[in-house]
Every structure is written in structure tokens, then in C-alpha cells.
Write a protein that holds these residues in place. Sequence first.
Motif, short mmCIF file in Angstrom:
data_model
loop_
_atom_site.label_atom_id
_atom_site.label_comp_id
_atom_site.label_asym_id
_atom_site.label_seq_id
_atom_site.Cartn_x
_atom_site.Cartn_y
_atom_site.Cartn_z
N ASN A 53 0.79 -1.13 -0.16
CA ASN A 53 0.09 0.15 -0.13
C ASN A 53 0.96 1.23 0.06
O ASN A 53 2.12 1.02 -0.08
CB ASN A 53 -0.95 -0.21 1.25
N ASP A 54 0.28 2.56 0.00
CA ASP A 54 1.00 3.75 -0.25
C ASP A 54 2.08 3.89 0.92
O ASP A 54 3.19 4.45 0.92
CB ASP A 54 0.11 4.76 0.10
N GLU A 55 1.98 3.21 2.29
CA GLU A 55 2.75 3.52 3.39
C GLU A 55 3.72 2.59 3.21
O GLU A 55 5.16 2.90 3.58
CB GLU A 55 2.11 3.24 4.83
N HIS A 100 -1.33 -0.26 -6.37
CA HIS A 100 -0.33 -0.50 -5.86
C HIS A 100 0.59 -1.54 -6.68
O HIS A 100 1.83 -1.55 -6.76
CB HIS A 100 -0.73 -0.98 -4.49
N VAL A 151 2.33 0.41 -9.41
CA VAL A 151 3.47 1.14 -8.68
C VAL A 151 4.83 0.37 -8.66
O VAL A 151 5.95 0.49 -9.03
CB VAL A 151 3.28 1.77 -7.27
#
Length: 364
Positions: free
Chosen positions: A244-246, A269, A272
Motif C-alpha cells: 500500500n501507499d505506506e 499498488h 507502482v
Amino acid sequence: MEIFTYLEQYDYEQLVFCQDKQSGLKAIIAIHDTTLGPALGGTRMWTYASEEAAIEDALRLAKGMTYKNAAAGLNLGGGKTVIIGDPRKDKNEEMFRAFGRYIQGLNGRYITAEDVGTTVADMDLIHEETDYVTGISPAFGSSGNPSPVTAYGVYRGMKAAAKEAFGTDSLEGKVIAVQGVGNVAYNLCRHLHEEGAQLIVTDINKEAVQRAAEEFGATVVNPDEIYGVNCDIYAPCALGAVINDETIPQIKAKVIAGAANNQLKDTKHGDVIHEMGIVYAPDYVINAGGVINVADELYGYNQERALKKVEQIYTNIAKVIEIAKRDQIPTYMAADRMAEERIARMRNSRSQFLQNGHHILSRR
Ligand SMILES: NC(=O)C1=CN([C@@H]2O[C@H](COP(=O)(O)OP(=O)(O)OC[C@H]3O[C@@H](n4cnc5c(N)ncnc54)[C@H](O)[C@@H]3O)[C@@H](O)[C@H]2O)C=CC1
Ligand SMILES: CC(C)CC(=O)C(=O)O
């Protein structure tokens, strides 16, 4: 959540709520797609923060099973159950028998097995009420606990992903960060240790990490440190949404290959990590060993035949990587394409009416 809007948007067939006051059973059976055959997927028992969270989990996991079963070449659709409750405190015999009667009521549209929070003993109780359950005790001629076989499949798939990233599928000397050392990952660590990999492990359960440290010489880190450790391969083997983003900015691994279901919080995700050059072994392709093993029970369980099929996870991951490279898309998308194409092909090829058509369950 607008339930019918959601079911329609993602093509779900059925959502069943099961309630039994006496035993405390609160279960949700989600059936996503039965084009390929009856929906097979495990039963998870978990303390959900809300009923909505439980419904969402059942739905996401059921859809994952449609893709998992299709990509593994099984003649099975996708479904999953969640039971709301604490598996350490809230289980009782009546609960699993009541649940078994609900499954029986679906008359073969859904077949269950173990998942997080449920065991072979629980499946045996369900089996008192229905034949539509797998992963029951070997004493019944069944395959028992699927976790060691899932682990073997993850090990095979990890080797295929390593081949792409490092030019060799040998895991000797590779540093592998394993998140969660429960039923699957403990067995995975054994394979990795035997091949000479160096392990870094974490778990919220202190005994689990201690066992991995003692038996495999694993280095132990805190749960929130696992993403950022220096390693070659990150193996998520606890719960979902960990990519995830974190977490992505912390990841140093070149390969992500683990057992957990629904590892990507969102498909973005997957995009990315693809752009970062990480080789991602799609979760439902690499962790299909357990379902391949329990599905073999539907033919009369034969361990040798099941393990041969599980070994193919190496080829399945290699194939997904090949499609991703050919079509220049992330591996998660390549896996979806592979599964969706098989479902579409079978939908077309089975479209004519057949009186008394043959059915996988007719062999039971
Ligand atoms: N058991 C099987 O055959 C299959 C399992 N899976 C998936 O693999 C994953 C693991 O399954 P099992 O090993 O059966 O479950 P398990 O419950 O035996 O193991 C999960 C482990 O993760 C740990 N954990 C939970 N939250 C954590 C956190 N925040 N940080 C670190 N550790 C944490 C737990 O303490 C536990 O030891 C699950 O996502 C499951 O859905 C997928 C396919 C088949
Ligand atoms: C029998 C289980 C291992 C099937 C399942 O629910 C899964 O693969 O997630």
C-alpha cells in the motif's frame, strides 16, 4: 455499502447470511462466479471491526477464489465464508454444525475448507452435516490441513519469480523477509532454510517467531519493521492489503512472493511496484497449492497427483511473467487476463444444453 450495486458491479452471484442464536454463529457466504463449477473456498474466522468489514472481506476473498481456481486450471468457481468471532474463544461444536447445515442447504453450489482461524477439526464438525466440505481429516480418506501444500506451492512460485529477477531460481544465500510465520509460512520457512536461504521473520505471535528463530536461525524483527529490511525477497504471509501507499516506499526487495490473499491494497499498488521493477508473483497464482490439494478430494484424494499439480505453480508464475512482458503490463494484470480468458473460453465451450450433464460433484 449498497450491496446490490456492489454485487452487480463485480458480477457476484449470491451472498448468504447465516445466523444461529444458540451457537452464536454469524457467517457470511459469498459466491462470486460458478461458470467453471461449484464455488470452492475456505472459511475464515476473524474478529471484524464491523459487519460491513466482514461482508467486504467475504466478497473480496470470494472473487479472489474465482481467479485462483481458474488460473490453477481447476474446474471450480469462487466462493468464501467469513465467520464473525474470535477463533480462540468463540468456537463450539454447535456453531460448525449449524454452519454445515447452511452449506448443505446450498446443495453443492459452495464447498468449503480451512482458512485463517479454522482447522481440520472444524471441517470434521462441518462434515457431520454435509459432504460439501474438504480439508477434513486424513482418517476420512481426505487431504487434511492444506497449509503445508500451500507452502510448497509458494516455494515453487517464489523460485520462478527469483529466476526472473536474479537469473537463477536457486534461493541459496538469498535474504528472504517473511511476514507472519503461521501455518503456511512456518512450512515455507522450512523449505527456504533447507535450500540455504537466510530468513528474517516477524509475527505478532511471540511463540511463532521464537520457533522460527530456533529451528531455522531466522533473525526476528518487529511487525512494522519487516517492510524496510534489507532483503532480496519479501514474502507476505499474514493478512491482506500489505502492499500500500505506506509500505511501498520502504520495500527494498526485488521480488514479492508470499502466501497472503489480496496482498495489493488496490490495483494501483500493483502498477507502482511494477514501475519500480519489482517482480510480483500474483497472490492467487502463487498460493493456490492448498486449494489444488483440497480440490483433489473431489476426485478421490491422491496425494501424488495433487503434488504434481502444485509443482506446476512454478510454470504458472513463469507464464504470468511471460504474459506481462509480452503485453507490457504488470503481473497482477497478466494473471487476471489469464484467469478471465479461461473463464470466457469455458463459458463459450459449455454453452449448449446437455440433459443430465456431468458434474465434478457426481464423482463424490
Ligand atoms: N492455509 C492455507 O492453505 C492458505 C492460506 N492462504 C493465506 O495465507 C495467509 C496465511 O495463512 P495461514 O498461515 O493459514 O494463517 P495463520 O493464521 O496460521 O498465520 C498467519 C500468521 O500471521 C500472523 N499475523 C497476523 N497479523 C500480523 C501482523 N500484522 N504482522 C505479522 N504477523 C501477523 C499471525 O499471528 C499468524 O501467525 C492468509 O492470508 C491466508 O488467507 C492462502 C491460501 C491457502
Ligand atoms: C482450501 C483453502 C486453502 C482454499 C482457500 O480458501 C484459499 O486458497 O484461500
